[in-house]
Design a protein around this motif. Structure first.
Motif, PDB file in Angstrom:
ATOM      1  N   PRO A 340       0.809  -1.230   0.000  1.00 29.02           N
ATOM      2  CA  PRO A 340       0.000   0.000   0.000  1.00 29.02           C
ATOM      3  C   PRO A 340       0.839   1.275   0.000  1.00 29.02           C
ATOM      4  O   PRO A 340       0.415   2.303  -0.529  1.00 29.02           O
ATOM      5  CB  PRO A 340      -0.827  -0.130   1.281  1.00 29.02           C
ATOM      6  N   ASP A 341       2.038   1.212   0.590  1.00 25.78           N
ATOM      7  CA  ASP A 341       2.900   2.398   0.625  1.00 25.78           C
ATOM      8  C   ASP A 341       3.299   2.883  -0.766  1.00 25.78           C
ATOM      9  O   ASP A 341       3.699   4.041  -0.924  1.00 25.78           O
ATOM     10  CB  ASP A 341       4.171   2.107   1.434  1.00 25.78           C
ATOM     11  N   ALA A 342       3.181   2.014  -1.776  1.00 18.24           N
ATOM     12  CA  ALA A 342       3.575   2.395  -3.136  1.00 18.24           C
ATOM     13  C   ALA A 342       2.715   3.525  -3.688  1.00 18.24           C
ATOM     14  O   ALA A 342       3.131   4.229  -4.617  1.00 18.24           O
ATOM     15  CB  ALA A 342       3.510   1.192  -4.067  1.00 18.24           C
ATOM     16  N   ILE A 343       1.499   3.708  -3.125  1.00 11.51           N
ATOM     17  CA  ILE A 343       0.630   4.784  -3.610  1.00 11.51           C
ATOM     18  C   ILE A 343       0.199   5.739  -2.500  1.00 11.51           C
ATOM     19  O   ILE A 343      -0.625   6.614  -2.732  1.00 11.51           O
ATOM     20  CB  ILE A 343      -0.623   4.216  -4.304  1.00 11.51           C
ATOM     21  N   ARG A 344       0.750   5.550  -1.301  1.00  6.87           N
ATOM     22  CA  ARG A 344       0.276   6.336  -0.158  1.00  6.87           C
ATOM     23  C   ARG A 344       0.387   7.843  -0.409  1.00  6.87           C
ATOM     24  O   ARG A 344      -0.557   8.606  -0.176  1.00  6.87           O
ATOM     25  CB  ARG A 344       1.085   5.969   1.089  1.00  6.87           C
ATOM     26  N   GLU A 345       1.523   8.277  -0.902  1.00  3.72           N
ATOM     27  CA  GLU A 345       1.759   9.722  -1.095  1.00  3.72           C
ATOM     28  C   GLU A 345       0.801  10.294  -2.135  1.00  3.72           C
ATOM     29  O   GLU A 345       0.208  11.357  -1.932  1.00  3.72           O
ATOM     30  CB  GLU A 345       3.213   9.940  -1.538  1.00  3.72           C
ATOM     31  N   GLN A 346       0.624   9.568  -3.257  1.00  6.13           N
ATOM     32  CA  GLN A 346      -0.262  10.059  -4.308  1.00  6.13           C
ATOM     33  C   GLN A 346      -1.717  10.076  -3.852  1.00  6.13           C
ATOM     34  O   GLN A 346      -2.468  11.006  -4.147  1.00  6.13           O
ATOM     35  CB  GLN A 346      -0.133   9.183  -5.558  1.00  6.13           C
ATOM     36  N   VAL A 347      -2.102   9.039  -3.107  1.00  9.16           N
ATOM     37  CA  VAL A 347      -3.471   8.957  -2.602  1.00  9.16           C
ATOM     38  C   VAL A 347      -3.761  10.121  -1.665  1.00  9.16           C
ATOM     39  O   VAL A 347      -4.815  10.769  -1.737  1.00  9.16           O
ATOM     40  CB  VAL A 347      -3.696   7.607  -1.883  1.00  9.16           C
ATOM     41  N   ASP A 348      -2.827  10.420  -0.780  1.00  8.90           N
ATOM     42  CA  ASP A 348      -3.019  11.527   0.157  1.00  8.90           C
ATOM     43  C   ASP A 348      -3.141  12.856  -0.579  1.00  8.90           C
ATOM     44  O   ASP A 348      -3.996  13.688  -0.255  1.00  8.90           O
ATOM     45  CB  ASP A 348      -1.854  11.586   1.150  1.00  8.90           C
ATOM     46  N   ALA A 349      -2.293  13.044  -1.593  1.00 12.45           N
ATOM     47  CA  ALA A 349      -2.312  14.302  -2.343  1.00 12.45           C
ATOM     48  C   ALA A 349      -3.622  14.462  -3.120  1.00 12.45           C
ATOM     49  O   ALA A 349      -4.240  15.537  -3.113  1.00 12.45           O
ATOM     50  CB  ALA A 349      -1.120  14.363  -3.305  1.00 12.45           C
ATOM     51  N   ALA A 350      -4.071  13.393  -3.761  1.00 11.78           N
ATOM     52  CA  ALA A 350      -5.330  13.459  -4.512  1.00 11.78           C
ATOM     53  C   ALA A 350      -6.510  13.632  -3.566  1.00 11.78           C
ATOM     54  O   ALA A 350      -7.486  14.325  -3.884  1.00 11.78           O
ATOM     55  CB  ALA A 350      -5.500  12.206  -5.362  1.00 11.78           C
ATOM     56  N   GLY A 351      -6.425  13.031  -2.379  1.00  7.99           N
ATOM     57  CA  GLY A 351      -7.482  13.174  -1.399  1.00  7.99           C
ATOM     58  C   GLY A 351      -7.608  14.601  -0.905  1.00  7.99           C
ATOM     59  O   GLY A 351      -8.716  15.118  -0.728  1.00  7.99           O
ATOM     60  N   LYS A 352      -6.483  15.273  -0.710  1.00  6.05           N
ATOM     61  CA  LYS A 352      -6.506  16.669  -0.252  1.00  6.05           C
ATOM     62  C   LYS A 352      -7.143  17.597  -1.275  1.00  6.05           C
ATOM     63  O   LYS A 352      -7.696  18.639  -0.926  1.00  6.05           O
ATOM     64  CB  LYS A 352      -5.081  17.128   0.060  1.00  6.05           C
ATOM     65  N   GLU A 353      -7.075  17.208  -2.552  1.00  4.61           N
ATOM     66  CA  GLU A 353      -7.703  18.003  -3.609  1.00  4.61           C
ATOM     67  C   GLU A 353      -9.164  17.633  -3.834  1.00  4.61           C
ATOM     68  O   GLU A 353      -9.821  18.162  -4.730  1.00  4.61           O
ATOM     69  CB  GLU A 353      -6.927  17.824  -4.927  1.00  4.61           C
ATOM     70  N   GLY A 354      -9.665  16.687  -3.028  1.00  4.48           N
ATOM     71  CA  GLY A 354     -11.061  16.294  -3.143  1.00  4.48           C
ATOM     72  C   GLY A 354     -11.370  15.418  -4.343  1.00  4.48           C
ATOM     73  O   GLY A 354     -12.526  15.318  -4.770  1.00  4.48           O
ATOM     74  N   LEU A 355     -10.333  14.754  -4.880  1.00  6.02           N
ATOM     75  CA  LEU A 355     -10.509  13.939  -6.080  1.00  6.02           C
ATOM     76  C   LEU A 355     -10.655  12.452  -5.778  1.00  6.02           C
ATOM     77  O   LEU A 355     -11.161  11.701  -6.612  1.00  6.02           O
ATOM     78  CB  LEU A 355      -9.316  14.138  -7.023  1.00  6.02           C
ATOM     79  N   LEU A 356     -10.213  12.038  -4.606  1.00  8.14           N
ATOM     80  CA  LEU A 356     -10.129  10.609  -4.311  1.00  8.14           C
ATOM     81  C   LEU A 356     -10.585  10.319  -2.899  1.00  8.14           C
ATOM     82  O   LEU A 356     -10.245  11.054  -1.959  1.00  8.14           O
ATOM     83  CB  LEU A 356      -8.680  10.135  -4.490  1.00  8.14           C
TER      84      LEU A 356
END
Length: 382
Positions: A340-356
């Motif tokens: 899961p760590d392979a996408i953790r940073e991208q997921v957090d960033a997209a989540g902060k933008e309200g996209l994910l």
């Protein structure tokens, strides 16, 4: 990577001939010249290819078989029967296995549909594209709206209950009212499934060389939102960007793609994905004559690629985020072999933008993320 080759498995079989190549089509399809095509030789090549690929099945039960094209309904019932017999000889499938065949309204015959049904084909996908004769002419289609409706009724008469209608919107000169009229005409036939997607101009097509005038972005968005509301009112549930179905009639074959399952590709230009320690993609030779000559040998494989981590991340997200409900969070590790760590940073960033949305249960696009899907996918693009 600790992947087990126990993921759902599907089979795609490509039948590449059409009566006429449509000006928007970028698929590996070939117009029939002189009124005939080498059906017998091509079917024999598919049988050899299936025998050559027998090791990929490894006793795994097939969730679905999809006969796509091209125009598979140009193939005789005898030809389809020989193909399905060869599938049965190398694979395990149950009475519940979904077997889809694509058909064009301009090529249908009641005897052929009934023959397909008797062979075990249990899902039909009819390429209608529009029920407006002027729009059909602009798209270069060889059928009219009466033939499209007759094809549907023929399929019902042959015993099909699981029928998909393909429709496009954003057509040359189309208004919102035109698009909704198409949807209303399709829904009046009561198909189990409707695939409704935007016409796009693809490279290496006639429309790319001579682009028609298409509706603007604002009009396209109005078509999309109005169409979604209409289909919901007709009790069709949108489960993917361009797919609506009655309850229980989602296309299992396409769901397997979007959920990053495995699939074997047989036929000219067909692609496959297999997970067994690593995730690999293969593609067959595209030109039918070359495919026929080489089927049954290793020379039929034009491409073989082991996916690197960055490719796995993007491909998984490219598919999973198309689904309205997303996928279980565990699918990422279970179907890529990555932590899961392979996408953790991208997921957090997209989540902060309200996209994910990415909680402990699911990975899914928000309503905003679904609207701006390309922007969302940029977070996972190398």
């Amino acid at each position: 990577m600790n992947l087990l080759n126990t993921l759902p498995l599907a089979l795609y079989i490509h039948l590449p001939w059409c009566v006429r190549k449509c000006p928007y089509c970028d698929f590996n399809s070939h117009e029939i010249k002189g009124g005939s095509f080498p059906e017998r030789e091509y079917v024999a090549a598919l049988v050899r290819d299936l025998e050559f690929s027998a090791g990929l099945f490894q006793g795994r039960e097939l969730a679905s078989v999809f006969l796509g094209g091209g125009t598979p309904s140009l193939i005789s019932a005898e030809g389809i029967g020989a193909i399905l017999d060869a599938v049965e000889a190398v694979s395990a499938r149950s009475a519940d296995t979904e077997i889809t065949l694509e058909a064009n309204p301009g090529t249908v015959e009641s005897e052929r549909f009934a023959g397909y049904r008797s062979l075990g084909v249990n899902r039909l996908s009819i390429g209608v594209q529009s029920l407006d004769n002027a729009k059909l002419a602009a798209l270069g289609r060889i059928h009219d709206s009466d033939e499209a409706e007759a094809a549907f009724e023929t399929a019902v008469g042959a015993g099909f209950t699981n029928i998909n209608i393909d429709l496009m919107y954003g057509l040359p000169g189309q208004t919102v009212e035109d698009a909704l009229s198409d949807l209303a005409a399709a829904a009046s036939l009561a198909p189990a499934h409707i695939s409704w997607y935007q016409l796009t101009i693809e490279p290496n097509t006639v429309f790319h060389a001579k682009p028609p005038t298409l509706p603007g972005d604002d009009l396209i968005w109005e078509m999309q939102t109005s169409g979604q509301d209409f289909l919901a009112g007709q009790h069709y549930r949108q489960y993917e960007v361009s797919a609506w179905s009655r309850e229980g009639y989602e296309c299992r074959h396409n769901l397997n793609y979007w959920e990053f399952g495995d699939y074997i590709g047989i036929g000219a230009g067909a692609h496959g994905k297999i997970s067994a320690g690593t995730v690999t993609r293969e593609a067959r030779l595209r030109v039918p004559a070359s495919y026929i000559r080489n089927a049954g040998t290793g020379s039929v494989i034009a491409e073989h690629k082991v996916l690197a981590q960055e490719d796995l991340v993007l491909e998984f997200m490219l598919n999973a985020l198309r689904l309205k409900d997303g996928v279980p969070a565990g699918y990422f590790t279970g179907r890529t072999g990555l932590a899961p760590d392979a996408i953790r940073e991208q997921v957090d960033a997209a989540g902060k933008e309200g996209l994910l949305e990415a909680g402990p249960g699911r990975i899914k696009a928000t309503e905003k993320g679904a609207r701006y899907l390309n922007d969302l996918l940029q977070y996972f693009t190398p």
